[in-house]
Design an enzyme around this catalytic site. Structure first.
Site, mmCIF file in Angstrom:
data_model
loop_
_atom_site.group_PDB
_atom_site.id
_atom_site.type_symbol
_atom_site.label_atom_id
_atom_site.label_comp_id
_atom_site.label_asym_id
_atom_site.label_seq_id
_atom_site.Cartn_x
_atom_site.Cartn_y
_atom_site.Cartn_z
ATOM 1 N N GLU A 76 0.880 -1.176 0.000
ATOM 2 C CA GLU A 76 0.000 0.000 0.000
ATOM 3 C C GLU A 76 0.908 1.213 0.000
ATOM 4 O O GLU A 76 1.661 1.431 0.947
ATOM 5 C CB GLU A 76 -0.913 -0.019 1.227
ATOM 6 C CG GLU A 76 -1.900 -1.170 1.167
ATOM 7 C CD GLU A 76 -2.740 -1.336 2.416
ATOM 8 O OE1 GLU A 76 -2.612 -0.527 3.343
ATOM 9 O OE2 GLU A 76 -3.518 -2.290 2.448
ATOM 10 N N CYS B 218 -2.372 8.881 3.383
ATOM 11 C CA CYS B 218 -2.142 8.415 2.016
ATOM 12 C C CYS B 218 -3.361 8.637 1.127
ATOM 13 O O CYS B 218 -3.244 8.816 -0.078
ATOM 14 C CB CYS B 218 -1.788 6.944 2.034
ATOM 15 S SG CYS B 218 -3.057 5.976 2.845
#
Ligand SMILES: NC(=O)c1ccc[n+]([C@@H]2O[C@H](COP(=O)([O-])OP(=O)(O)OC[C@H]3O[C@@H](n4cnc5c(N)ncnc54)[C@H](O)[C@@H]3O)[C@@H](O)[C@H]2O)c1
Ligand SMILES: O=C/C=C/C=C(\O)C(=O)O
Length: 486
Positions: free
Chosen positions: A254, A288
């Site tokens: 990720e 993020c």
């Protein structure tokens, strides 16, 4: 000063390197923590402990008992809620309410949800025909992958680390965690939790240190680590993938984002302003999934910019528990300098600075901290570095658009593909857009609303694979097929 050691085979240990490093408070850069730095010997010891756990009681434990243990871990996190909030707050300097309402509760949920998933998700079964007419039966069984390396970042340390440790343990693996060098506290506290609820020694291990030529790299290169799950920057992912190629080990990544927010003129205006504000500035922009590019339909562009500016100018900087403070610093001096260099670059590139662009005035006590102003720009071309590169700070660039097709192509013009947030009351359009934007996660009239059963991950350079619900089982187990001739 807090002392943080490794957690190997159920024991806290300073290891054998004799090396320690310091962690500074984001609030004022005073040294607050001394952390043991792991080397090859500590990683070897953690791998050996994890292997022993897999060969011992943990490896033989019935699923139901493992599930109960994960529930106990979640309950113990909740019982020690204040300790976790305090530990994470010290590391990140972010407001207490973010820890209390988002990050720490999610840590507990990450154990409960995957305990439920492993208990309830079946494996596949296929009956097949055979030439003799008797047929055969195929069924899948899930087995743990073994020892999982978990490499995690600093921006939401406990949430992101447990998002991997929860499913890894639910599936019966053992883990070696390398928390970010900036945020070691909650990974260590979780070691205490594991011991308190009787998780067998060696199931959960933590080795502290840095990335290259330190604990991070040694974990990813260790042949005794069967798979690696990583959250962090895309270029770190590239390095880890190379390390994982040795021994052809599986990875789940990720990584970064340069996510687009899209606001149509028919949106619920106030909700959209609040939603985009949160998506750009929560956690001082260090998320993020955050929105650093915002596209607003032309008829409401000026009004939207003015409303977002007003919200950005209303933040109150301060310590995590200061009355009235709701806005924290960036994680480190280095990151502050990086973000400020983008603030300078935006001006060089010709941006109109709508608000911010520098460092806020702070009291003498906090002046040494990593503070930066929430910053809004307009007027940049899509080729500007500030519009293309992930800054990971409290800032966004706004640009008007005129049509759905135009905004889809603007949103997709990036190497990243993590998430997007779309604000509109036209649901047909929302569904259409969701299918056309190249990201792993689309939020409509919302942002960072998480159902942990859903697929989570990034497209393009934002990630490899999906975690969440059954998708996590795909990564943390191997499915074996058993074929029986009837
Ligand atoms: N997609 C997501 O879900 C998600 C979530 C949170 C953060 N992020 C990304 O994380 C980044 C911010 O976090 P960061 O600065 O801590 O990331 P980072 O990549 O610098 O560090 C992450 C972790 O990797 C370790 N590491 C660094 N180099 C390594 C190497 N060569 N081998 C092994 N380990 C190594 C670090 O010590 C740290 O523990 C941003 O890019 C952000 O977008 C992504
Ligand atoms: O900063 C990034 C936040 C990521 C969130 C998750 O990984 C999650 O919600 O599972």
């Amino acid at each position: 000063m807090r002392q943080i050691d490794h957690f190997i085979a159920g024991e806290f240990t300073a290891g054998t390197t004799g090396k320690r490093f310091e962690k500074r408070s984001p609030l004022d850069n005073t040294v607050i923590t001394s952390i043991a730095e792991g080397g090859k010997a500590e990683v070897d010891a953690a791998v050996a402990a994890a292997r022993n756990a897999m060969d011992g009681e943990w490896g033989r434990m019935p699923t139901a008992q493992r599930v109960d243990m994960l529930y106990a871990v979640a309950d113990e996190i909740t019982r020690r809620f204040d300790d976790f909030v305090q530990a994470e707050m010290e590391d990140t300097g972010q407001p207490a309410h973010v820890m209390e309402h988002v990050f720490i509760p999610r840590g507990a949920a990450n154990f409960k949800v995957f305990a439920d998933v492993i208990k309830n998700v079946p494996t596949e079964t296929f009956q097949m025909d055979t030439p003799d007419g008797e047929g055969a039966l195929n069924y899948g069984i899930r087995v743990p992958k073994g020892v999982i390396g978990v490499i995690s970042p600093w921006n939401a340390p406990f949430l992101l680390m447990t998002w991997k440790v929860g499913p890894a343990l639910a599936c019966g693996n053992a883990v070696i965690v390398k928390p970010s060098e900036e945020t070691p506290n909650t990974a260590a506290l979780l070691g205490e939790v594991m011991n308190a609820v009787g998780v067998p020694k060696g199931v959960y291990n933590v080795v502290n240190g840095f990335g290259p030529q330190s604990a991070g790299e040694y974990i990813t290169r260790h042949p005794g680590v069967d798979a690696i799950t990583f959250t962090g920057e895309t270029r770190t992912g590239t390095a880890i993938m190379k390390a994982a190629a040795e021994g052809t080990r599986d990875v789940s990544f990720e990584m970064g984002g340069k996510n687009a927010g899209i606001v149509f003129a028919d949106c619920d205006f106030d909700a959209a302003v609040k939603g985009i504000f949160r998506s750009a500035f929560l956690n001082s922009g260090q998320v993020c999934l955050g929105t650093e590019r915002v596209y607003v339909e032309r008829p409401i562009f000026d009004r939207f910019v003015a409303a977002l500016k007003e919200m950005a100018e209303s933040v109150r900087f301060g310590r995590p528990r200061d009355a009235g403070a709701d806005y924290g610093p960036l994680i480190s001096k280095e990151h502050q300098q990086k973000v400020l260099s983008y603030y300078a670059k935006a001006v060089e590139e010709g941006a109109t600075v709508v608000t911010g662009g520098g460092v806020p005035d702070m009291s003498a006590e906090l002046a040494g901290g990593n503070w930066v102003q929430p910053t809004i720009w307009t007027g940049l071309p899509e080729t500007a570095a500030v519009v293309r590169e992930e800054i990971f700070g409290p800032c966004c660039h706004l640009r008007p658009f005129d049509s759905e097709a135009e905004v889809v192509s603007l949103a997709n013009d990036t190497d990243y593909g993590l998430s997007t947030t779309i604000w509109t009351t036209n649901l047909a359009r929302a569904h259409r857009m969701a299918a056309r934007i190249d990201v792993g996660i689309t939020w409509i009239n919302s942002w960072f609303l998480r159902d942990l059963r859903t697929a989570f991950g990034g497209s393009k350079q934002s990630g490899i694979g999906r975690e969440g619900g059954v998708h996590s089982l795909e990564f943390y187990t191997e499915t074996r097929n058993v074929c029986i001739k009837l």
